[in-house]
Design an enzyme around this catalytic site. Structure first.
Site, mmCIF file in Angstrom:
data_model
loop_
_atom_site.group_PDB
_atom_site.id
_atom_site.type_symbol
_atom_site.label_atom_id
_atom_site.label_comp_id
_atom_site.label_asym_id
_atom_site.label_seq_id
_atom_site.Cartn_x
_atom_site.Cartn_y
_atom_site.Cartn_z
ATOM 1 C CE1 TYR A 1 70.817 70.647 26.164
ATOM 2 C CE2 TYR A 1 71.035 68.275 25.828
ATOM 3 C CZ TYR A 1 70.643 69.516 25.381
ATOM 4 O OH TYR A 1 70.056 69.639 24.148
ATOM 5 C CD GLU B 1 67.948 72.322 24.535
ATOM 6 O OE1 GLU B 1 67.435 73.466 24.551
ATOM 7 O OE2 GLU B 1 69.006 72.068 23.949
#
Ligand code: ADP
Ligand code: MG
Length: 399
Positions: free
Chosen positions: A109, A197
């Site tokens: 992530y 992101e």
């Protein structure tokens, strides 16, 4: 403003972030054609909506043939996808992205956000890629690595290397990991982004670092200096009420109640919403018409509020300093004369040119309920709505 995954990937790749070849399609046939153009023997069809969590909701499908691509697309196009980020109403799928399938060895992530407490850009990383950050912070908070960027010098390579080591990445991929982070940071900074992101950022079997998903959000107030970003806006993904308001230069947030609000100033708008709630009602929206609003602007705001089918009473609350009550009154009269409505309209005016404003309202002969304080206005609005809602169907004005 949010943009689609394929748009974020296109922007990020200009900053040196590696992505897989992919192409956009607006129909199942086009998607199949795109896969042939791309070549290879495995593709992933991805619904383009402004929300994450598509994988679990059927919006990301692995395909090995034309037929599989067509079937995957037919289940997507024109449908609404509901994920934990879309709200219960879901988001419509009108475009899909066909991307080469990756051989994934590892998913991590990676996020860039604005951290208000340190007033810095913060990098958030975790070895638990693929999971949403909310889940990671709940289930594996210890896996989260954070680093802040010193604005005077920008993101430094050593910071990226530290993150790579903390993630225990293979030394062979550290250099491209650093390049990826630097690219994301520059995109974030140069494009006035508020969030980047990449979830997941993957290490492939061949040892490449790729952004397999990408999300970017931009500061609306800075869009004027990035026309190439502003034009990526997809109105099909936004609340239609908020879209219409933005097009008219009004600051509007749609809510679930039925008392429409037209107010000047964000603070007064918040106070008005509170007072409506206190009086037992529910606001249908937050709307700030701003300072120096002309009658035309007020009329526009009025029409916008009336275009919301849930609105059963309208409360205009103006505390005029820069604004002028007479202009506001003229705007209300103009909107009601052009498009008569039979729901209660409550107007509270205070401040500059209030007497003239009251006169205009009185002279119009329109059934406007006047109030002199905010609490009186809210009580009258809620009272009139409750009384009226027993009388049946209401006449609506078109926006
Ligand atoms: P979302 O976050 O909306 O669910 P993602 O783009 O992150 O959508 O895709 C979900 C999962 O699907 C990823 O975590 C990854 O495992 C897989 N995936 C996505 N794109 C590809 C691709 N091109 N090749 C292989 N797997 C993919
Ligand atoms: Mg994702």
């Amino acid at each position: 403003m949010d943009i689609h995954e394929y748009q974020a990937k296109e922007l990020l790749s200009k900053f040196g972030v590696e992505v897989l070849p992919g192409a956009l399609a607006y129909s199942p046939e086009q998607a199949a054609y795109r896969s042939r153009e791309l070549g290879g023997d495995a593709w992933v069809v991805k619904a383009q909506v402004h929300a994450g969590g598509r994988g679990k909701a059927g919006g990301v499908k692995f395909c090995r043939s034309d037929a599989e691509i067509q079937t995957a697309c037919e289940a997507m196009f024109g449908q609404k996808i509901v994920t934990h980020q879309t709200g219960p109403e879901g988001k419509g799928i009108y475009r899909v992205y066909v991307e080469a399938a990756a051989q994934i060895a590892r998913e991590v992530y990676l996020g860039f956000v604005l951290d208000r407490s340190s007033q810095r850009v913060m990098i958030v990383c975790s070895g638990e890629g693929g999971m949403e950050i909310e889940e990671i912070s709940e289930e594996r908070p210890d896996s989260i690595i954070r680093a802040t960027v010193e604005p005077a010098v920008g993101l430094q390579a050593f910071q990226c290397r530290e993150i790579a080591f903390a993630l225990k990445l293979d030394p062979a991929v550290v250099q491209s990991f650093v390049r990826t982070l630097m690219g994301c940071y520059r995109a974030f900074r140069d494009l006035d982004s508020t969030m980047v992101e990449i979830n997941p950022l993957v290490v492939t079997e061949e040892g490449r670092i790729l952004a397999l998903d990408a999300k970017m959000t931009f500061d609306d107030n800075a869009l004027f200096r990035h026309p190439q970003v502003a034009e990526l806006r997809d109105k099909s993904q936004e609340d239609p009420r908020e879209c219409r308001a933005a097009d008219r230069g009004l600051s509007y947030v749609g809510l679930d109640g039925n008392i429409g609000c037209i107010v000047n100033g964000a603070g007064l708008a918040m106070a008005t919403m509170d007072t409506i709630k206190l009086a037992g009602g529910e606001p249908a929206n937050f709307l700030d018409i701003g300072g120096g609003a002309t009658p035309e602007r007020v009329a526009k705001a009025f029409r916008l509020v009336m275009s919301d089918k849930n609105v059963q009473a309208v409360l205009v609350n103006i505390f005029a300093g820069i604004n002028r009550c007479d202009w506001v009154a003229e705007g209300v009269v103009q909107a009601l004369t052009e498009n008569p409505v039979d729901i209660p309209v409550i107007v509270r005016l205070s401040g500059t040119n209030v007497e003239e404003g009251q006169k205009i309202l009185a002279k119009s002969g329109l059934p406007i309920i006047r109030a002199s304080t905010l609490s009186e206005a809210a009580e009258r609005a809620v009272g009139a709505w409750k009384h009226d809602s027993t009388k049946g169907t209401k006449m609506r004005a078109a926006s």
